[in-house]
Enzyme design. Structure first.
Site, PDB file in Angstrom:
ATOM      1  N   CYS A  10       0.847  -1.161  -0.136  1.00 56.27           N
ATOM      2  CA  CYS A  10       0.012  -0.128  -0.186  1.00 56.27           C
ATOM      3  C   CYS A  10       0.884   1.201   0.028  1.00 56.27           C
ATOM      4  CB  CYS A  10      -0.723   0.002   0.994  1.00 56.27           C
ATOM      5  SG  CYS A  10      -0.256   0.218   2.881  1.00 56.27           S
ATOM      6  N   CYS A  82      -4.437  -0.232  -2.210  1.00 55.06           N
ATOM      7  CA  CYS A  82      -5.059   0.940  -2.650  1.00 55.06           C
ATOM      8  C   CYS A  82      -4.517   1.613  -4.004  1.00 55.06           C
ATOM      9  CB  CYS A  82      -4.294   2.175  -1.719  1.00 55.06           C
ATOM     10  SG  CYS A  82      -2.469   2.283  -1.774  1.00 55.06           S
ATOM     11  N   CYS A  89       2.978   0.662  -8.683  1.00 59.25           N
ATOM     12  CA  CYS A  89       3.742  -0.680  -8.200  1.00 59.25           C
ATOM     13  C   CYS A  89       4.847  -0.589  -9.369  1.00 59.25           C
ATOM     14  CB  CYS A  89       2.959  -1.501  -8.274  1.00 59.25           C
ATOM     15  SG  CYS A  89       3.342  -3.299  -7.957  1.00 59.25           S
TER      16      CYS A  89
END
Length: 133
Positions: A10, A82, A89
């Site tokens: 997250c 999230c 990412c």
């Protein structure tokens, strides 16, 4: 059977991913290496620790960690929790599966919000485990 690795990510590795790591270790057990990390580190939220303590899972020794490329590349599954983590990412090798399980951020909210998000994360990990059988 080799242990599989799941990596929860997250934005700040403060609440959601910490709770997911705690639930993951509890629910997935010895068959999985369970880790969590953040795009940034914000420290483990004391309310997340308290929320998990309510369900007899101790995450008080967890640390808030940045994404580790070695763990990332060796993961079987990377789960973003999230939209910030999903959008930011790092690129994953082809052998690493990625899923997005979005949860509300309880940080800065009232206590019942922490409990709700904690329970939703636990339920989702339990559902995931049931797909493995």
């Amino acid at each position: 059977m080799d242990k599989k690795t799941i990596y929860f990510i997250c934005s700040g590795n403060s609440c959601r991913s910490q709770m997911a790591e705690g639930w993951g270790k509890e629910i997935l057990g010895e068959d999985w290496n369970v880790y969590s990390a953040g795009i940034e580190t914000h420290g483990v939220n004391p309310k997340a620790i308290e929320a998990m303590k309510e369900v007899d899972i101790d995450i008080s020794n967890h640390t808030s960690d940045l994404i580790d490329s070695d763990i990332l590349e060796q993961s079987d599954l990377v789960v973003t929790l999230c939209s910030d983590a999903d959008d930011n990412c790092p690129i994953l090798p082809p052998n690493v599966k990625k899923e997005h399980w979005g949860f509300d951020d309880p940080a800065g909210k009232e206590w019942p919000e922490f409990q709700r998000v904690r329970d939703e994360i636990g339920k989702r990990i339990q559902e995931f485990k049931e797909t493995l059988v």
